[in-house]
Design a protein around this motif. Structure first.
Motif, PDB file in Angstrom:
ATOM      1  N   VAL A  72       0.859  -1.195   0.000  1.00 17.09           N
ATOM      2  CA  VAL A  72       0.000   0.000   0.000  1.00 17.09           C
ATOM      3  C   VAL A  72       0.888   1.235   0.000  1.00 17.09           C
ATOM      4  O   VAL A  72       2.048   1.186   0.430  1.00 17.09           O
ATOM      5  N   ARG A  73       0.312   2.361  -0.455  1.00 19.60           N
ATOM      6  CA  ARG A  73       1.095   3.579  -0.572  1.00 19.60           C
ATOM      7  C   ARG A  73       0.869   4.555   0.575  1.00 19.60           C
ATOM      8  O   ARG A  73       1.751   5.324   0.910  1.00 19.60           O
ATOM      9  N   ASP A  74      -0.317   4.547   1.162  1.00 17.50           N
ATOM     10  CA  ASP A  74      -0.593   5.513   2.223  1.00 17.50           C
ATOM     11  C   ASP A  74      -1.575   4.908   3.215  1.00 17.50           C
ATOM     12  O   ASP A  74      -2.053   3.773   3.049  1.00 17.50           O
ATOM     13  N   ALA A  75      -1.900   5.689   4.266  1.00 16.42           N
ATOM     14  CA  ALA A  75      -2.750   5.199   5.344  1.00 16.42           C
ATOM     15  C   ALA A  75      -4.166   4.908   4.859  1.00 16.42           C
ATOM     16  O   ALA A  75      -4.778   3.902   5.245  1.00 16.42           O
ATOM     17  N   GLY A  76      -4.694   5.786   4.003  1.00 12.20           N
ATOM     18  CA  GLY A  76      -6.051   5.574   3.511  1.00 12.20           C
ATOM     19  C   GLY A  76      -6.184   4.277   2.740  1.00 12.20           C
ATOM     20  O   GLY A  76      -7.159   3.530   2.907  1.00 12.20           O
ATOM     21  N   GLU A  77      -5.189   3.985   1.904  1.00 20.57           N
ATOM     22  CA  GLU A  77      -5.229   2.734   1.152  1.00 20.57           C
ATOM     23  C   GLU A  77      -5.070   1.533   2.077  1.00 20.57           C
ATOM     24  O   GLU A  77      -5.685   0.482   1.862  1.00 20.57           O
ATOM     25  N   ARG A 121      -7.767  -1.457   2.075  1.00 20.04           N
ATOM     26  CA  ARG A 121      -7.410  -2.826   1.716  1.00 20.04           C
ATOM     27  C   ARG A 121      -7.633  -3.792   2.883  1.00 20.04           C
ATOM     28  O   ARG A 121      -7.995  -4.943   2.687  1.00 20.04           O
ATOM     29  N   THR A 122      -7.433  -3.328   4.100  1.00 15.19           N
ATOM     30  CA  THR A 122      -7.669  -4.184   5.272  1.00 15.19           C
ATOM     31  C   THR A 122      -9.133  -4.573   5.368  1.00 15.19           C
ATOM     32  O   THR A 122      -9.476  -5.755   5.562  1.00 15.19           O
ATOM     33  N   GLY A 143      -3.275   4.507  18.218  1.00 17.00           N
ATOM     34  CA  GLY A 143      -3.539   5.815  17.633  1.00 17.00           C
ATOM     35  C   GLY A 143      -3.103   5.898  16.189  1.00 17.00           C
ATOM     36  O   GLY A 143      -2.554   4.959  15.609  1.00 17.00           O
ATOM     37  N   GLY A 144      -3.333   7.055  15.612  1.00 16.51           N
ATOM     38  CA  GLY A 144      -2.904   7.285  14.249  1.00 16.51           C
ATOM     39  C   GLY A 144      -3.934   6.871  13.217  1.00 16.51           C
ATOM     40  O   GLY A 144      -4.997   6.342  13.530  1.00 16.51           O
ATOM     41  N   ALA A 145      -3.570   7.092  11.964  1.00 15.04           N
ATOM     42  CA  ALA A 145      -4.503   6.861  10.869  1.00 15.04           C
ATOM     43  C   ALA A 145      -4.755   5.396  10.583  1.00 15.04           C
ATOM     44  O   ALA A 145      -5.762   5.045   9.954  1.00 15.04           O
ATOM     45  N   VAL A 146      -3.858   4.498  11.039  1.00 17.30           N
ATOM     46  CA  VAL A 146      -4.046   3.076  10.814  1.00 17.30           C
ATOM     47  C   VAL A 146      -3.869   2.318  12.140  1.00 17.30           C
ATOM     48  O   VAL A 146      -3.431   1.178  12.155  1.00 17.30           O
ATOM     49  N   GLY A 147      -4.229   2.946  13.236  1.00 17.45           N
ATOM     50  CA  GLY A 147      -4.215   2.280  14.528  1.00 17.45           C
ATOM     51  C   GLY A 147      -5.483   1.483  14.746  1.00 17.45           C
ATOM     52  O   GLY A 147      -6.376   1.418  13.888  1.00 17.45           O
ATOM     53  N   PRO A 204       1.587   0.108   8.394  1.00 15.79           N
ATOM     54  CA  PRO A 204       1.626   1.357   7.623  1.00 15.79           C
ATOM     55  C   PRO A 204       3.027   1.948   7.610  1.00 15.79           C
ATOM     56  O   PRO A 204       3.915   1.526   8.374  1.00 15.79           O
ATOM     57  N   GLY A 205       3.235   2.915   6.744  1.00 16.78           N
ATOM     58  CA  GLY A 205       4.564   3.496   6.594  1.00 16.78           C
ATOM     59  C   GLY A 205       5.110   4.121   7.851  1.00 16.78           C
ATOM     60  O   GLY A 205       6.328   4.161   8.061  1.00 16.78           O
TER      61      GLY A 205
END
Length: 813
Positions: free
Chosen positions: A618-623, A627-628, A655-659, A753-754
């Motif tokens: 994946v390239r970013d948090a939204g993706e 995909r998850t 926390g965070g965008a993919v927590g 995530p990155g």
């Protein structure tokens, strides 16, 4: 389950929090501001975690600001300002309704805490007895006491020697235990929970907090912690507010300035003492049982304490910390002097031993450690209990021929395990998921010989996984398939091996209960997932074992360590004071090959013809979130045949965008949409419940009413009072690796995530990937950081005293 990225180099002590958050600690509300949320009770931190890491001999204060992921906190790297210990609304953990009176019914959590408190008091009494002078004959009992009384009677002329020492009739021999287990004893009446502060006391503390600009929501917890006279205690020493979970030194400083005015200063002795204790508590939350003195003084200086040495001396003088001198093996190290005296603990030298200890300290190098009494007592009690097991002869249940026949009936390392347990009180067993079949075979053999044999796991997930493997049904309907190797063909010959949780065993709510002497009513205890055992739980277990009992610690040494302080299993493996049996059963299939490679530092490609392993870049948090959700709700059920309810998502932090929060919100919207009318939850929601810090119970929401939120957790109906829902219940589609420890699911989706690079280490990846039984999907945006972490980032070191305490037990031949 609770409830640490790890530095690429190995520091001997990486512990003291110097940033906005510490693993397992709370980012407490600043005066006049709300705090953040406790996540899952697993000691997991949501935001950036900072700890101090420095070489023991030359602490570098500049290193105290590094961002790391605590092993009990699993930060995602975002400075979200969220951590365990507070409610999402800013109310610290433990702050309930104002002036709560003693409940009419004691909850399971209160009963468990009360049982552990009584056990700690018993340990403390034993330590005090050992340190005090022994009156002649005062410590004798049984035959020894009778003989002493007889000798004194003869010496005094009270009785003639012939009558006193006449040969007594032989005592009847104890009957051999019956092969069938007796009916389970009725659990003892639950101890009453601690009486909460009165409404008047809470109100008085609330007035002081308001006067100092601190959140009034802290009042119930502060009143409970400081006890009677809490209001006067806070006025006399405002820095006592640091004892409340989530409060940080800068916040306590603001509170002190508001109350003391011009009399408040950074050189105040009360401040130095309070910050010293606070730093030691943060170190414990990061897994350390003590801190090296140079590291502690460097951290105090960074916190603005003008005279760190005086602050440490003050904490020692007040009995709020203990100093230890542990001998070093490294040649050429310079000896140091422990503040407050020499010896293993400051002020603990025996009569006439001070001079000898000082001479010895001058001859050999030592390291000076400072620790909290709570963990010092636990670690010493654990060492004493382990030494008792190593040096005692196990109770002779069954003849040597019987044990040998049982070993011959087993296969492979299971036979070695049976033979080791036959003649030793303490045995270690290591291996991966497949190796669980060997403790199961041991329990069946022991029960066939008439032993009262039990298995205990740190968490419900481990207990149910082992029960299913051993031939019994999981405790909870819908418990994930253990996914391990099938039970041996003769698994039902002696019935399923009984398995309980460690907490339930100690509290008396599960397992055999206790005998008349207060010891556990068993002959053999196998502790599963032993790397998750901290020093306090370990001390309670070994102190509770009866004389002649056998203890087996079994687990995979490559997984994450315990959420609580210590590294009991790793220290015991390194000490080599007892037999160690290594399993030769490899984990099967492509997943077993992948995880085994990670364990030795290699992340290689494996052949997965059945899509056992899938990598999703994946390239970013939204993706990553998109995909998850797609994998859990559509791809895995369609391609692998595993439904969404049997798929677990694991991510590094909360926390965070993919927590876990973001992923759980997205998964709920897709899998069980609803308005969240019951405190953010709807019937059917997948959740985790944390009745006490460090315990994670998976379950589902059933309904809610005036009594609270009704859950089904591990086969039991649990009702969470409305005021505790926000603090103790979280959605559970996505977990951290520490929360998932002990569990195993048919399908697992690991999300990297990155911004998770700092969170990655070999133990974290090994633990997360090892939760998958049939299928593993890795949603990753860390690219080459993943193989680099497997190859180069081992477990972060922890400072513990257990190896030194166990050193006298190491065989000399």
């Amino acid at each position: 389950m609770s409830t640490e990225p790890e530095p690429a180099h190995e520091d001997t002590a990486a512990a003291v929090d110097a940033g906005p958050e510490t693993p397992g600690a709370t980012s407490g509300p600043a005066p006049g501001a709300a705090g953040a949320a406790d996540e899952g009770g697993a000691g997991a931190s949501d935001g950036t975690v900072r700890t101090a890491s420095s070489p023991a001999a030359d602490a570098d204060p500049g290193s105290l600001g590094r961002e790391v992921d605590g092993e009990d906190g699993e930060s995602s790297g975002e400075a979200s300002g969220e951590s365990s210990g507070e409610t999402p609304g800013g109310q610290p953990e433990g702050a309930g309704a104002e002036g709560d009176a003693t409940p009419a019914q004691v909850s399971e959590a209160e009963a468990e805490l009360a049982a552990q408190r009584l056990e700690r008091e018993r340990i403390a009494r034993r330590k005090a007895e050992k340190q005090g002078p022994i009156e002649a004959g005062a410590k004798l009992s049984g035959t020894a006491a009778d003989l002493l009384a007889a000798v004194r009677a003869v010496e005094s002329g009270e009785k003639p020697a012939a009558t006193v020492f006449a040969e007594p009739a032989p005592a009847p021999r104890r009957a051999a235990p019956e092969p069938a287990r007796p009916p389970r004893p009725v659990a003892a009446e639950r101890a009453a929970g601690p009486v909460g502060p009165t409404p008047e006391a809470v109100q008085a503390v609330r007035r002081v907090l308001a006067e100092g600009g601190a959140p009034e929501a802290l009042a119930p917890q502060a009143a409970a912690l400081l006890g009677e006279g809490a209001e006067d205690a806070l006025r006399a020493d405002p820095w006592r507010l640091l004892r409340v979970g989530g409060v940080r030194p800068e916040q306590a400083d603001g509170f002190a300035r508001a109350l003391l005015g011009a009399a408040c200063g950074p050189d105040d002795e009360r401040r130095g003492r309070a910050v010293t204790v606070w730093l030691l508590e943060q170190a414990a939350l990061a897994g350390h049982t003590a801190l090296e003195l140079p590291l502690l003084t460097a951290a105090l200086a960074q916190r603005g304490v003008p005279d760190p040495d005086a602050a440490v001396q003050s904490a020692l003088a007040e009995g709020e910390a203990l100093a230890f001198q542990d001998a070093l093996e490294e040649p050429g190290a310079r000896p140091a002097s422990a503040p407050g005296g020499s010896g293993t603990a400051a002020g603990a030298d025996g009569p006439g031993g001070a001079e000898a200890a000082e001479e010895e300290d001058e001859e050999r190098p030592v390291r000076v450690l400072i620790g909290l009494e709570r963990f010092a007592l636990a670690e010493e009690s654990l060492a004493d209990g382990l030494a008792r097991l190593v040096n005692s002869t196990p109770k002779q249940d069954g003849s040597a021929a019987d044990w040998e026949r049982a070993a011959d009936a087993a296969r492979g390392a299971a036979a070695d395990l049976v033979r080791a347990v036959a003649g030793h009180g303490l045995v270690l067993h290591t291996g991966g998921e497949a190796s669980l079949a060997e403790p199961a075979a041991l329990l069946r053999a022991a029960r066939a010989l008439g032993l009262r044999a039990w298995a205990a796991a740190p968490g419900v997930l481990g207990r149910d996984r082992f029960s299913a493997l051993a031939g019994g049904a999981p405790s909870a309907p819908g418990t994930p398939d253990p996914g391990g190797p099938p039970a041996p063909e003769d698994s039902d010959s002696a019935g399923p091996a009984p398995a309980v949780t460690v907490a339930g065993l100690l509290a008396g709510t599960e397992g055999p209960g206790r005998d008349a002497d207060g010891a556990l009513d068993l002959d053999l205890l196998v502790v599963l997932d032993a790397p998750h055992l901290d020093v306090e739980a370990g001390a309670l277990l070994v102190e509770s074992l009866p004389d002649g009992a056998r203890l087996v610690l079994a687990g995979d040494p490559s997984v994450l360590w315990s959420v609580g302080p210590g590294r009991v299993f790793a220290d015991l493996l390194a000490a080599r004071i007892c037999p160690q049996v290594a399993s030769r059963l490899p984990d099967p299939g492509p997943l077993g090959e992948l995880v085994s490679g990670i364990g030795i530092g290699e992340l290689g490609q494996v052949e997965a013809p059945g899509k056992e392993v899938v990598i999703v870049p994946v390239r970013d948090a939204g993706e990553a979130v998109h995909r998850t959700v797609q994998l859990v709700a559509d791809s895995v059920p369609r391609a692998i045949g595993v439904p969404a309810e049997d798929t677990q998502v694991i991510t590094p932090g909360h926390g965070g965008a993919v927590g876990t929060r973001a992923l759980n919100a997205a998964l709920k919207q897709r899998l069980n949409p609803g308005p969240g009318r019951f405190g953010g939850f709807d019937p059917g929601d997948r959740v985790v419940h944390s009745p006490v810090p460090g315990r994670v119970l998976p379950g589902r929401v059933v309904t809610a009413d005036a009594d609270g939120l009704h859950l089904s957790c591990a086969g039991e109906d649990v009702v969470v009072p409305p005021e505790l829902v926000e603090r103790t219940v979280r959605h559970g589609w996505a977990l951290t690796a520490h929360q998932a420890m002990g569990g195993r699911w048919p399908a697992v989706v690991v999300v990297l995530p990155g911004d998770a690079v700092r969170a990655l280490s070999r133990p974290w990846i090994y633990t997360a990937f090892g939760r998958a039984a049939r299928h593993l999907s890795v949603v990753q945006g860390v690219e080459q950081a993943l193989p680099r972490a497997v190859a180069e980032v081992p477990a972060k070191p922890r400072t513990t005293r257990l190896p030194v305490l166990l050193a006298p037990q190491v065989p000399t031949d």
